[in-house]
Structures are given as C-alpha cells and as structure tokens.
Design a protein around this motif. Structure first.
Motif: not given
Length: 464
Positions: A327-330, A342-344, A366-367, A425-426
């Motif tokens: 739901i929240h990743s985007e 840096p991760i992005n 994952t990001a 990651c989940t």
C-alpha cells in the motif's frame, strides 16, 4: 519414469546389469523423479565405479532426449540462448541467463504432474498427512532441479513462484494462512537434504560459504552432544528452573529436532505452544538472549518468530507487513525527503536495467522498506546495515546487494549475532518488528518513530 517408485528404479537397474547400485539407491530413496534429476555431482556420490557412472548417466540422458520435444522447456531455453548471441559475448553471460531463467519462471511455471496417489488426495481437497507432504515436496524439488539443469540452489523468487503456484492450484493447503511459509520452508529443507551428501563438492562449499556457512559452523559442535546423557547434562546446567520433567522433555526434543534437516513442523508448533509460558517468563526475567536461543533454537526461524507474535497478539505480523509495503511503497518513494537518498538513487539505476514488472515491483518495495527511517527522520543505522557490518546491539537488519534479485541477502541480527536468514524485504521487515516484541526489547529513541508507525499499522495501536 517420473512416477516410478524406489522399487521400480531398482528393478530397472537390475535389468541393465547395474544391480550393484541397488543398495545405495534404496538407502538414498532414489525414486523416478529423483533419478531424472541426478546430475554429475550426485552420480559421483551415489556410484563409485567410473564405468557404472558413465552407463547410468548415458541411460538417463537418452531417456530425457527421447522425452524432450520441440516444445519442451529445455528446447525453449536453447532457443532463447540462440536469440541473444551478443549477450553471450559480453562480460557476464552467466548472470544474464540466470536472470532470464528467473523471469521465465515468473510467467510460465507449471506444477509437475503428481503421481496418482497424490492426485487422489488433492482431488478430495484433504489436507495431506506428513508422509504425503514429503511426497509432494519431493516432486516439487525434483521438478525445480530438472528445470535448473541440475543446480541445487534455487533463489528466493523461484521458491516463491513454486509455492504460490501450489497454493493457487490447491488453496486448501494454505492452512490457517500460514501455509506459504510452511511449504516454502519444507521445500528449502528438502534441497538442503539433497545437498547434504555432496559436502566435498567445490560448488557446494562455495555456496555454503556464501549462504550461511557461519550459521552451520555454530550448529556443528552440539552434534557431538546429541547423546541422551550429554543433552540431559546440558539442560541441567541452564540457569533456569523448569516446572517438572515434562518441560525438560519438550526442550530437549526441540533442540534435537532443530538439528535435523527434515523437521516435523506440526510437532514443533505444538511443543513451542506448550513451552510458551516458561519462555515468556525467561524473557521477562531478562535471561540473556543466547541462553533463550540455545533452549529454543526454533526462534531463529522467521516462521516461529511470527507465530510467537501471533500467540502474544493474535495478529499475523507477516501478512500485515506485506499489506503495508504494497500500500505505502509508492507513496514513500514519491516523497521529496527521499529523492536524493543513496538508496533511492541506487534503485533508479537498477530500475533502468530491468523491464520485468514483477522484478521492478520487488525492487521498489525493497527500497521503500529501507527508506522508512529517512521518512521519519530516524537513524537508519539502527534499522538496517546495507552492504556494511552490523554495529547496533538492538535488533537490526543486515542487507547485501538489495536490488540484485539473484544474490541479495537479508539477515536479522540481535546483539550483533545473526539470529535468522530471511528471504526478502517483506520477511525482513516483519522479522525486525517481531524481534522487538518477542524478545521484549524497548524501541531505541533514534528509531522509535519508524517502529511506532509500523506498530500502528500492524496492531492498530497508536503510541505517543
């Protein structure tokens, strides 16, 4: 041949003047599916004489060639490789074809044709017993091994695809919503069992070193203490007073079962339930973590961590974590505060090299997981060590190559000790949150906003 029993395989060997191999094939329980999955390394372990090795492999190869047609999976892979000659001439053809095969699984994997007795049980929509579960897992393992051309190291995504296909075809196997983790763990254990007799192989040693050999080394010393007298002495030396001999028996059984490759998970669940009270008392009394894990080693398994949280809160923490990231990743990735992180930046560079939507979604989730502390202005070093050494004492994740589908590694650390290896990651995020609840560890101030946010979504409780 795929549906042959062990006896039929042995009769087949006798008819081809390979009767000397029968005792070893019976000992290793080589049925028809396993026979067709044999590769050179396995044959060397099963068969000592070079002449017999050559004859056996020639017979198996001839059968597979006769069975293979223009539309077979093998032919499909060969046609695919001929379409990309420029990649083969490149710097890393192995990684390209490994990635290409992973993508093929995503879109085209089909369950194997199970033997008649298994089909009958599945047709009746009955939950299979322990022996039937083993039969199903054996056929899944043999099918995966054949597709991977003899490799015994599927990656996490391939495990997920196979188990998802199984549960979609037979939803009643998803018992109490925990079926996915149970079947996946059983399939991974089966691959470990098949790999065990070939420990001296160079590839096996290399992969063991890469994927958790340190954990294996910590388990080896207790193997010498598996005699009943030694285990009794070890338990008596523990700094905890158990309530009678029954609790002692449960703990000894759990410790012995943990050392096995094939585990009776139904019995494990029962005995973990029975010992919950003494385990919670130890945690409340601030018993050192290493002592708790020594008595209850199954807490190193992510599935048991999640079950422990469910016993305490009646909440499926893994299922909730999946929902949170989906739901929240985007929304997380679109925030201005993480744009130059840096991760992005690493994510955007890797997305350019991927076209498969499932892989791109996996990378974005994952990001989003790794960027959570930055969204709340918390200390990301207390959340995850990405391609770095773990320094935090409180529960923290160790993540290597997070955007490489084929080589990424996730692990949970507590007190700078690796507690569990994780698939993605989940599972990593769910295990991190579970570790704080299960082991009764207060949230560090420099990460409490992130963890309180996850608490509010998972358990529906808002903390100040």
């Amino acid at each position: 041949m795929e549906n042959w029993s062990v006896d039929q395989v042995c009769n087949w060997l006798k008819q081809r003047n390979l009767g000397e191999l029968v005792p070893k094939f019976r000992e290793e329980e080589v049925n028809g599916a396993a026979l067709l999955a044999l590769n050179d390394r396995m044959v060397q372990q099963l068969v000592k004489k070079i002449g017999h090795q050559a004859v056996l492999m020639d017979l198996v190869n001839k059968y597979q060639q006769q069975k293979s047609g223009p539309g077979s999976l093998t032919s499909c892979c060969e046609m695919t490789s001929s379409k990309f000659p420029e990649v083969v001439d490149g710097k890393n053809p192995k990684s390209f074809f490994a990635r290409h095969k992973t993508l093929q699984w995503t879109s085209s994997y089909a369950l194997p044709d199970f033997p008649y007795d298994v089909k009958c049980i599945l047709a009746e929509k009955k939950c299979p017993d322990h022996s039937m579960r083993i039969r199903i897992i054996e056929f899944l393992q043999a099918d995966m091994t054949k597709y991977l051309e003899g490799s015994l190291y599927p990656n996490s995504q391939q495990y997920n695809i196979v188990i998802n296909a199984l549960l979609q075809a037979y939803p009643f196997l998803d018992e109490d919503g925990n079926g996915f983790l149970l079947w996946k763990r059983a399939l991974k254990d089966r691959f470990k069992y098949v790999r065990r007799p070939i420990e001296d192989d160079e590839q096996v040693l290399r992969n063991k070193s890469k994927f958790g050999h340190r954990r294996g080394q910590t388990r080896k010393p207790p193997l010498a203490e598996n005699r009943p007298g030694d285990i009794q002495m070890q338990v008596e030396e523990e700094p905890v007073h158990f309530e009678g001999s029954a609790m002692d028996i449960h703990i000894k059984w759990l410790k012995q079962e943990y050392m096995k490759t094939q585990r009776n998970w139904k019995e494990v669940n029962y005995r973990m339930n029975v010992t919950t009270e003494i385990r919670r008392k130890m945690i409340r009394d601030k018993t050192p973590l290493k002592d708790i894990l020594r008595l209850f080693p199954f807490l190193r398994c992510p599935y048991q961590l999640f079950r422990e949280v469910q016993l305490l809160t009646h909440m499926d923490i893994y299922k909730k974590t999946v929902e949170i990231l989906e739901i929240h990743s985007e929304n997380i990735l679109s925030l201005y505060v993480v744009r130059n992180n840096p991760i992005n930046i690493m994510l955007q560079e890797n997305l350019k090299r991927q076209t498969e939507e499932d892989v791109r979604k996996y990378m974005r989730m994952t990001a989003a997981c790794l960027l959570l502390p930055d969204v709340f202005g918390d200390d990301s070093n207390l959340f995850a060590a990405v391609n770095e050494e773990v320094k935090a004492v409180t529960p923290v994740l160790e993540i290597k190559d997070p955007f490489n589908v084929n080589s990424c590694e996730f692990a949970l650390y507590v007190e700078r000790e690796e507690v569990a290896q994780l698939d993605d990651c989940t599972m990593a995020l769910a295990a991190l949150l579970a570790a704080f609840h299960v082991f009764g560890i207060p949230y560090p101030k420099r990460i409490h906003r992130t963890l309180n946010f996850l608490d509010s979504l998972v358990f529906g409780v808002r903390s100040p």
